[in-house]
Design a protein around this motif. Structure first.
Motif, PDB file in Angstrom:
ATOM      1  N   GLY A  41       1.002  -1.359   0.003  1.00 66.63           N
ATOM      2  CA  GLY A  41      -0.114  -0.104  -0.309  1.00 66.63           C
ATOM      3  C   GLY A  41       0.922   1.064  -0.363  1.00 66.63           C
ATOM      4  O   GLY A  41       1.732   1.382   0.238  1.00 66.63           O
ATOM      5  N   HIS A  42      -0.007   1.988   0.298  1.00 63.13           N
ATOM      6  CA  HIS A  42       0.705   3.703   0.378  1.00 63.13           C
ATOM      7  C   HIS A  42       0.695   4.423   1.496  1.00 63.13           C
ATOM      8  O   HIS A  42      -0.373   3.833   2.705  1.00 63.13           O
ATOM      9  CB  HIS A  42       0.307   4.559  -1.029  1.00 63.13           C
ATOM     10  N   PRO A  43       1.792   4.910   1.670  1.00 61.34           N
ATOM     11  CA  PRO A  43       1.961   5.702   3.467  1.00 61.34           C
ATOM     12  C   PRO A  43       0.260   6.497   3.754  1.00 61.34           C
ATOM     13  O   PRO A  43       0.041   6.978   2.865  1.00 61.34           O
ATOM     14  CB  PRO A  43       2.800   6.446   3.123  1.00 61.34           C
TER      15      PRO A  43
ATOM     16  N   GLN B  38      10.219   4.576  -4.143  1.00 59.78           N
ATOM     17  CA  GLN B  38      10.637   3.094  -3.346  1.00 59.78           C
ATOM     18  C   GLN B  38      11.086   1.853  -3.916  1.00 59.78           C
ATOM     19  O   GLN B  38      10.706   1.882  -4.100  1.00 59.78           O
ATOM     20  CB  GLN B  38       9.151   3.286  -2.259  1.00 59.78           C
ATOM     21  N   PHE B  91       8.657   1.786  -7.252  1.00 59.64           N
ATOM     22  CA  PHE B  91       7.492   1.725  -6.948  1.00 59.64           C
ATOM     23  C   PHE B  91       7.288   3.831  -6.864  1.00 59.64           C
ATOM     24  O   PHE B  91       8.271   4.466  -6.158  1.00 59.64           O
ATOM     25  CB  PHE B  91       7.203   1.558  -5.388  1.00 59.64           C
ATOM     26  N   ILE B  93       5.623   7.117  -5.902  1.00 59.66           N
ATOM     27  CA  ILE B  93       4.373   7.687  -5.213  1.00 59.66           C
ATOM     28  C   ILE B  93       4.409   9.022  -5.341  1.00 59.66           C
ATOM     29  O   ILE B  93       5.469   9.589  -5.026  1.00 59.66           O
ATOM     30  CB  ILE B  93       4.168   7.015  -3.959  1.00 59.66           C
ATOM     31  N   PRO B 108      -2.106   6.017  -4.584  1.00 63.43           N
ATOM     32  CA  PRO B 108      -1.603   4.108  -4.274  1.00 63.43           C
ATOM     33  C   PRO B 108      -0.587   4.334  -4.828  1.00 63.43           C
ATOM     34  O   PRO B 108      -0.534   3.023  -4.659  1.00 63.43           O
ATOM     35  CB  PRO B 108      -2.666   4.408  -4.878  1.00 63.43           C
ATOM     36  N   ARG B 111       3.630   1.405  -9.965  1.00 62.19           N
ATOM     37  CA  ARG B 111       5.303   0.041  -9.858  1.00 62.19           C
ATOM     38  C   ARG B 111       4.959   0.607 -10.930  1.00 62.19           C
ATOM     39  O   ARG B 111       4.356  -0.267 -12.235  1.00 62.19           O
ATOM     40  CB  ARG B 111       4.073  -1.005  -9.140  1.00 62.19           C
TER      41      ARG B 111
END
Lengths: 112, 115
Positions: A41-43, B38, B91, B93, B108, B111
């Motif tokens: 998931g994401h933070p 990440q 990943f 974000i 979300p 990727r």
């Protein structure tokens, strides 16, 4: 630049045991934030601490900001399997605009 | 909390191609958007900070010509990975922030796998 370290890197606990992660910054922080990231998931934002020595509670989670505003901790009482994930602290850095430097994270695994 | 969407959620591309990732704040105006990368089992590494209508500020070691960021409006920021290589697989974000909020709202994630 600013560095934010967390210990431990990993923690495995039995369900029902307590858990603590510690966050240390190389510089004094105006505030500190905590996030939780579930596997895949994401933070997700948990809380922000601003005052020196501040303590905040969210149900089984207790957050503390150090007196010198360079360290913080997150304590979980009686862990549950839903607590599994990686916990990050994040400290702000002002470089013309605010940005947040994330800590190295603590990965928590809860064994049922 | 506020909602941030990211598209696509995953992408596989060939080495040398470019990939665009969109980040949208759905119910608030993000004056600032952040892009993170990440790697597996690692922390979030800030790549760049962008403010609407101005050039992005890149972190040290991040190639601005390789990772093109456009923050065209208060609700949309895009990251384009140009001439992607396998080492760019990660990943990605985004997050949005605003003066009225203390926190960042994360998308979300996307990727990216470069073959």
């Amino acid at each position: 630049g600013q560095q934010v370290m967390q210990i431990p890197q990993y923690q495995h606990v039995q369900e029902g045991e307590d858990f603590t992660t510690y966050c240390n910054s190389s510089t004094t922080l105006s505030n500190i934030q905590w996030y939780k990231q579930r596997p895949g998931g994401h933070p997700v934002f948990l809380i922000q601490l601003v005052k020196s020595g501040e303590v905040k509670k969210q149900k089984r989670l207790t957050f503390q900001f150090g007196e010198a505003k360079k360290n913080s901790s997150l304590h979980i009482t009686a862990t549950q399997t839903t607590d599994v994930g990686t916990y990050f602290c994040a400290g702000p850095e002002w470089m013309g605009t605010y940005k947040y430097i994330f800590g190295t994270g603590t990965r928590l695994k809860v064994l049922a | 909390g506020a909602v941030v969407s990211q598209h696509p959620s995953w992408v596989i591309c060939k080495s040398g191609t470019s990939v665009k990732i969109e980040c949208r704040s759905l119910d608030f105006q993000a004056t600032t958007m952040f892009w993170y990368r990440q790697f597996p089992k690692q922390s979030l590494m800030l790549m760049a900070t962008s403010n609407e209508g101005s050039k992005a500020t890149y972190e040290q070691g991040v190639e601005k010509d390789k990772f093109l960021i456009n923050h065209a409006s208060l609700t949309l920021s895009t990251l384009t990975v140009t001439s992607a290589h396998p080492e760019d697989s990660s990943f990605y974000i985004c997050s949005g922030g605003a003066f009225s909020y203390n926190e960042q709202f994360f998308g979300p994630g996307t990727r990216l796998t470069v073959l």
